[in-house]
Design a protein around this motif. Structure first.
Motif, PDB file in Angstrom:
ATOM      1  N   ALA A 126       0.848  -1.191   0.000  1.00  0.00           N
ATOM      2  CA  ALA A 126       0.000   0.000   0.000  1.00  0.00           C
ATOM      3  C   ALA A 126       0.883   1.241   0.000  1.00  0.00           C
ATOM      4  N   ILE A 127       0.307   2.344  -0.514  1.00  0.00           N
ATOM      5  CA  ILE A 127       0.958   3.652  -0.507  1.00  0.00           C
ATOM      6  C   ILE A 127       0.088   4.605   0.318  1.00  0.00           C
ATOM      7  N   TYR A 128       0.714   5.301   1.268  1.00  0.00           N
ATOM      8  CA  TYR A 128       0.033   6.305   2.080  1.00  0.00           C
ATOM      9  C   TYR A 128       0.601   7.676   1.710  1.00  0.00           C
ATOM     10  N   ASN A 129      -0.259   8.685   1.725  1.00  0.00           N
ATOM     11  CA  ASN A 129       0.217  10.026   1.410  1.00  0.00           C
ATOM     12  C   ASN A 129       0.852  10.659   2.654  1.00  0.00           C
ATOM     13  N   ALA A 130       1.267  11.913   2.522  1.00  0.00           N
ATOM     14  CA  ALA A 130       1.969  12.577   3.627  1.00  0.00           C
ATOM     15  C   ALA A 130       1.085  12.748   4.851  1.00  0.00           C
ATOM     16  N   ASN A 131      -0.230  12.736   4.676  1.00  0.00           N
ATOM     17  CA  ASN A 131      -1.161  12.851   5.795  1.00  0.00           C
ATOM     18  C   ASN A 131      -1.483  11.510   6.413  1.00  0.00           C
ATOM     19  N   ARG A 132      -0.724  10.446   5.995  1.00  0.00           N
ATOM     20  CA  ARG A 132      -0.890   9.088   6.509  1.00  0.00           C
ATOM     21  C   ARG A 132      -2.271   8.510   6.172  1.00  0.00           C
ATOM     22  N   LYS A 133      -2.810   8.893   5.016  1.00  0.00           N
ATOM     23  CA  LYS A 133      -4.050   8.324   4.519  1.00  0.00           C
ATOM     24  C   LYS A 133      -3.741   7.349   3.382  1.00  0.00           C
ATOM     25  N   LEU A 134      -4.547   6.282   3.292  1.00  0.00           N
ATOM     26  CA  LEU A 134      -4.325   5.259   2.267  1.00  0.00           C
ATOM     27  C   LEU A 134      -4.531   5.876   0.887  1.00  0.00           C
ATOM     28  N   PHE A 135      -3.516   5.739   0.022  1.00  0.00           N
ATOM     29  CA  PHE A 135      -3.520   6.346  -1.305  1.00  0.00           C
ATOM     30  C   PHE A 135      -3.748   5.300  -2.397  1.00  0.00           C
ATOM     31  N   ALA A 136      -3.106   4.165  -2.315  1.00  0.00           N
ATOM     32  CA  ALA A 136      -3.258   3.063  -3.280  1.00  0.00           C
ATOM     33  C   ALA A 136      -2.867   1.773  -2.588  1.00  0.00           C
ATOM     34  N   SER A 137      -3.402   0.608  -3.070  1.00  0.00           N
ATOM     35  CA  SER A 137      -3.132  -0.665  -2.395  1.00  0.00           C
ATOM     36  C   SER A 137      -3.021  -1.780  -3.428  1.00  0.00           C
ATOM     37  N   TYR A 138      -2.468  -2.898  -2.947  1.00  0.00           N
ATOM     38  CA  TYR A 138      -2.283  -4.083  -3.795  1.00  0.00           C
ATOM     39  C   TYR A 138      -2.433  -5.309  -2.916  1.00  0.00           C
ATOM     40  N   LEU A 139      -3.173  -6.335  -3.426  1.00  0.00           N
ATOM     41  CA  LEU A 139      -3.343  -7.616  -2.738  1.00  0.00           C
ATOM     42  C   LEU A 139      -2.959  -8.727  -3.702  1.00  0.00           C
ATOM     43  N   ALA A 140      -2.106  -9.626  -3.216  1.00  0.00           N
ATOM     44  CA  ALA A 140      -1.745 -10.777  -4.036  1.00  0.00           C
ATOM     45  C   ALA A 140      -2.966 -11.692  -4.190  1.00  0.00           C
ATOM     46  N   PRO A 141      -3.044 -12.454  -5.262  1.00  0.00           N
ATOM     47  CA  PRO A 141      -4.194 -13.369  -5.470  1.00  0.00           C
ATOM     48  C   PRO A 141      -4.323 -14.325  -4.288  1.00  0.00           C
ATOM     49  N   GLY A 142      -5.545 -14.408  -3.768  1.00  0.00           N
ATOM     50  CA  GLY A 142      -5.812 -15.316  -2.660  1.00  0.00           C
ATOM     51  C   GLY A 142      -5.455 -14.759  -1.300  1.00  0.00           C
ATOM     52  N   ALA A 143      -4.897 -13.547  -1.241  1.00  0.00           N
ATOM     53  CA  ALA A 143      -4.491 -12.982   0.047  1.00  0.00           C
ATOM     54  C   ALA A 143      -5.649 -12.194   0.657  1.00  0.00           C
ATOM     55  N   ALA A 144      -5.816 -12.330   1.960  1.00  0.00           N
ATOM     56  CA  ALA A 144      -6.851 -11.599   2.699  1.00  0.00           C
ATOM     57  C   ALA A 144      -6.161 -10.838   3.830  1.00  0.00           C
ATOM     58  N   VAL A 145      -5.899  -9.559   3.612  1.00  0.00           N
ATOM     59  CA  VAL A 145      -5.118  -8.760   4.549  1.00  0.00           C
ATOM     60  C   VAL A 145      -5.849  -7.441   4.802  1.00  0.00           C
ATOM     61  N   ASP A 146      -5.872  -7.035   6.051  1.00  0.00           N
ATOM     62  CA  ASP A 146      -6.429  -5.729   6.409  1.00  0.00           C
ATOM     63  C   ASP A 146      -5.287  -4.718   6.479  1.00  0.00           C
ATOM     64  N   PHE A 147      -5.431  -3.627   5.716  1.00  0.00           N
ATOM     65  CA  PHE A 147      -4.402  -2.601   5.722  1.00  0.00           C
ATOM     66  C   PHE A 147      -4.559  -1.721   6.970  1.00  0.00           C
ATOM     67  N   PRO A 148      -3.450  -1.352   7.605  1.00  0.00           N
ATOM     68  CA  PRO A 148      -3.545  -0.457   8.772  1.00  0.00           C
ATOM     69  C   PRO A 148      -4.040   0.928   8.346  1.00  0.00           C
ATOM     70  N   GLU A 149      -4.805   1.549   9.259  1.00  0.00           N
ATOM     71  CA  GLU A 149      -5.338   2.878   8.940  1.00  0.00           C
ATOM     72  C   GLU A 149      -4.229   3.941   8.909  1.00  0.00           C
ATOM     73  N   ILE A 150      -3.286   3.831   9.821  1.00  0.00           N
ATOM     74  CA  ILE A 150      -2.215   4.837   9.907  1.00  0.00           C
ATOM     75  C   ILE A 150      -0.892   4.099   9.941  1.00  0.00           C
ATOM     76  N   PRO A 151       0.042   4.438   9.071  1.00  0.00           N
ATOM     77  CA  PRO A 151       1.347   3.750   9.083  1.00  0.00           C
ATOM     78  C   PRO A 151       2.138   4.141  10.313  1.00  0.00           C
ATOM     79  N   VAL A 152       2.820   3.148  10.882  1.00  0.00           N
ATOM     80  CA  VAL A 152       3.660   3.359  12.049  1.00  0.00           C
ATOM     81  C   VAL A 152       5.089   3.049  11.646  1.00  0.00           C
ATOM     82  N   GLU A 153       5.944   4.086  11.655  1.00  0.00           N
ATOM     83  CA  GLU A 153       7.317   3.880  11.212  1.00  0.00           C
ATOM     84  C   GLU A 153       8.099   3.075  12.251  1.00  0.00           C
ATOM     85  N   GLY A 154       9.142   2.410  11.793  1.00  0.00           N
ATOM     86  CA  GLY A 154       9.996   1.629  12.677  1.00  0.00           C
ATOM     87  C   GLY A 154      10.697   0.540  11.906  1.00  0.00           C
TER      88      GLY A 154
END
Length: 675
Positions: free
Chosen positions: A86-114
């Protein structure tokens, strides 16, 4: 049960156990090392992929093109181990996403650096997208953690290698174990035969040259010894004699230990007596300190209550309806209240000064101080007091020496000695301030009065709180704290203080300080000075620089440096409050700030500047003699844009001014918010 087995089986067990332990350690070390390396490779590969995605999608984030970002993420189909991105913008909002075939993943609302971390068996990486120092957004990658499958593979390989190695070791031990066990078995057989037949002439055969052969020789020697039965009685007698000798040695050792014990008891007794004596001295010192404290508190209570008594008494008279007073009396009573209030304020200030000095909270700014200018300032401040009392004050005409001291504190010391000399003088007396030097390294300043002098016992108790120069019960107001503070300040500046007095003749108070190379020092300014440049190059208006400094020499040096630059004009302030007022009224382009200022410290002025929206973005540079690493760290942490130390290095000074002026104002605000 291993103790019940034969030596051959024990040997097999020992070799197999040793082999197994060595295999486990070596194979385990290799597996752990390889797994750690493989984990670093996975994380580095994932972080590299995130960095590439960040570079590829920076343009999409810049132009807010989500379709382009999704197309870039779709390239991850070539990496089957990536389950989601996924790509988040500078305001930490989801901008674009990608899921591999057969994958079921919940994207985090706010990215946490580390650092990369594990979550539900997957590896997760957050990476910041930075373009030209600006954060455009964040990359989120989630990939399968192949480390577990690799671990199982390694465990299977390790198990196979271990079993094969143990089998080979077992074959070798069974084939070669006889080399070790045959001599031992032979000794065992001979021993059984000797016990059964009592025939001590039998001997074991030696068939090697190792430790087993030595064992055979020892066994045969033992049999030979046993044969010599005729010597048993003689050996027994010798053993009895040796035992008696050992007993005698033990008795002598016991006697020596008793003597040592007595010596230790005596030594311990002496130590205990010494400790008791030291304890008695400590108790006596504590009692003396407690008595001194009680005397100090009693004197302080008396000194505080004396002006309060006058204030409250005259105030009650003025506010009483039953005690009518005339306008003249009211004015007189008000003057008494004012005088007592000022005396109380002086008392409180001196107590606070004493508390600061005793607690080590006084901060000194040591620098060369010209005595000519310092004595001129003291003279202008002390002459009105001397005129009121009819006292002549004589100052030296040519005091061109320079001492190392804190300018403000040295002035405080001299004013206190001069005011005491005037206060406790005779009618129409005189005060003489002299400057002398016995050695080139030390300079003595002495204040001589024509007062009533002090007795030796008064001189001994002079530098104690609330000892008013031996004037107990006199008419002069005073707290007796000033001399205590003076003594501490002189000692903090590396000097000494002393007094000589003759009853009925007068007293001489002197201080000695370190002398330094004489040089001309301009007089201190009492008002801000504005120096304008003739004009900046290219017709631009000169930039305004405000310098807040209480030392005239430092002010003069910066004036001369600015005079050489037509692009600058200089505004000077001698203390913190006036520097703050000038900054708010003129809004300079840059401020140079000393830290040890009268009225307000440089750090306090900086805080007030940052609180005011008009001056919050003005760059402030510290210029101070506090040059220790911890001082520099505290200064930068307090919010100074740069930290320059005295003595001034002109190249660094010029570079700091130019670099700060070359940056836009919003840049300073960003730097301070980031720090």
């Amino acid at each position: 049960m291993i103790r019940l087995r034969s030596i051959r089986k024990k040997l097999v067990a020992v070799v197999m156990s040793t082999t197994l332990a060595a295999l486990l350690v070596s194979v385990g070390t290799v597996i752990i090392y390889d797994l750690r390396s493989y984990r670093h490779v996975l994380i580095n590969d994932l972080e590299t992929q995130a960095e590439l995605l960040g570079h590829m999608t920076s343009a999409a984030l810049t132009f807010n093109d989500a379709n382009l970002a999704r197309e870039n993420l779709a390239l991850l189909k070539s990496r089957p181990n990536v389950r989601a991105a996924a790509i988040y913008n500078a305001n930490r909002k989801l901008f674009a996403s990608y899921l591999a075939p057969g994958a079921a993943v919940d994207f985090p609302e706010i990215p946490v650096e580390g650092k990369a971390r594990k979550e539900d068996g997957d590896l997760i990486v957050f990476h910041r997208i930075v373009e030209k120092g600006e954060v455009l957004g964040f990359v989120y990658l989630r990939a399968e953690n192949a480390l577990l499958a690799r671990t199982f593979d390694y465990f299977g390989i390790a198990a196979g290698v271990t079993l094969l190695a143990l089998f080979i070791a077992w074959l070798l031990v069974r084939r070669l174990g006889g080399v070790i066990t045959v001599p031992i078995v032979d000794i065992t057989r001979i021993a059984h035969e000797v016990v059964a037949t009592r025939d001590y002439s039998r001997r074991a055969h030696r068939n090697s040259n190792d430790e087993a052969a030595e064992l055979v020789d020892s066994f045969n020697a033992m049999l030979t010894e046993i044969e010599q039965r005729t010597r048993e009685l003689e050996d027994s007698n010798r053993e009895i004699a040796r035992e008696a000798q050992r007993r005698s040695e033990v008795q002598q050792q016991v006697m020596r230990m008793n003597e040592q014990l007595e010596q230790r008891v005596e030594e311990r007794t002496r130590q205990l007596a010494l400790a008791n004596a030291e304890l008695g001295e400590a108790i006596a010192e504590a009692r003396s300190a407690n008595q001194a404290k009680s005397a100090f508190l009693s004197s302080m209570s008396h000194e505080l209550r004396t002006p309060l008594n006058a204030i409250l008494g005259f105030a009650q008279v003025l506010t009483s309806d039953s005690l009518p007073t005339t306008a003249e009396q009211k004015k007189e009573f008000a003057n008494h209240i004012l005088k007592s209030g000022r005396h109380l304020l002086t008392l409180i200030n001196e107590i606070l000064d004493l508390a600061k000095v005793e607690s080590g909270a006084v901060s000194l700014s040591m620098e060369p101080v010209a005595l000519h200018d310092m004595l001129a300032e003291c003279r202008s401040m002390i002459e009105p007091l001397a005129f009121e009392r009819g006292i002549r004050v004589l100052f030296p005409d040519n005091a061109n020496a320079v001492v190392m001291a804190d300018r403000t504190r040295l002035k405080q010391v001299l004013l206190n000695l001069l005011s005491n000399a005037i206060k406790y003088n005779r009618e129409s007396g005189a005060v003489v301030l002299a400057c002398s030097s016995d050695t080139p390294e030390r300079l003595r300043l002495s204040v001589q009065d024509t007062g009533f002098g002090l007795r030796p016992d008064q001189v001994n108790a002079l530098f104690q709180p609330f000892n008013r120069l031996g004037q107990e019960g006199g008419s002069e107001e005073g707290t007796g704290i000033g001399l205590v503070v003076t003594k501490r300040l002189v000692e903090l500046m590396g000097g000494t203080i002393g007094v000589t007095s003759s009853p009925g003749v007068g007293s001489v108070f002197w201080i000695e300080l370190q002398a330094t190379t004489p040089h001309a020092m301009p007089a201190e300014r009492t008002a801000p000075v504005l120096r304008l440049a003739s004009g900046a190059p290219g017709g631009q208006a000169p930039r305004l620089l405000l310098y807040v400094e209480d030392n005239p020499a430092n002010l003069k040096l910066v004036e001369e440096l600015v005079r050489l630059r037509p692009d600058l004009r200089l505004l000077c302030a001698p203390d913190g409050p006036r520097g703050l007022a000038l900054a708010r009224s003129h809004l300079p382009d840059i401020i140079l700030m000393d830290l040890n200022l009268p009225g307000m410290s440089g750090t306090e002025v900086l805080k007030e500047l940052r609180r005011d929206p008009r001056t919050a973005d003005i760059p402030v540079l510290a210029l101070t003699a506090n040059a220790m690493p911890r001082d520099i760290e505290r200064g930068l942490a307090a919010g100074f844009d740069r930290y320059l130390t005295k003595p001034i290095e002109i190249d660094k000074f010029t570079e700091a001014i130019d670099s700060v002026l070359a940056q836009p104002a919003d840049h300073h605000a960003i730097e301070r918010s980031g720090s």
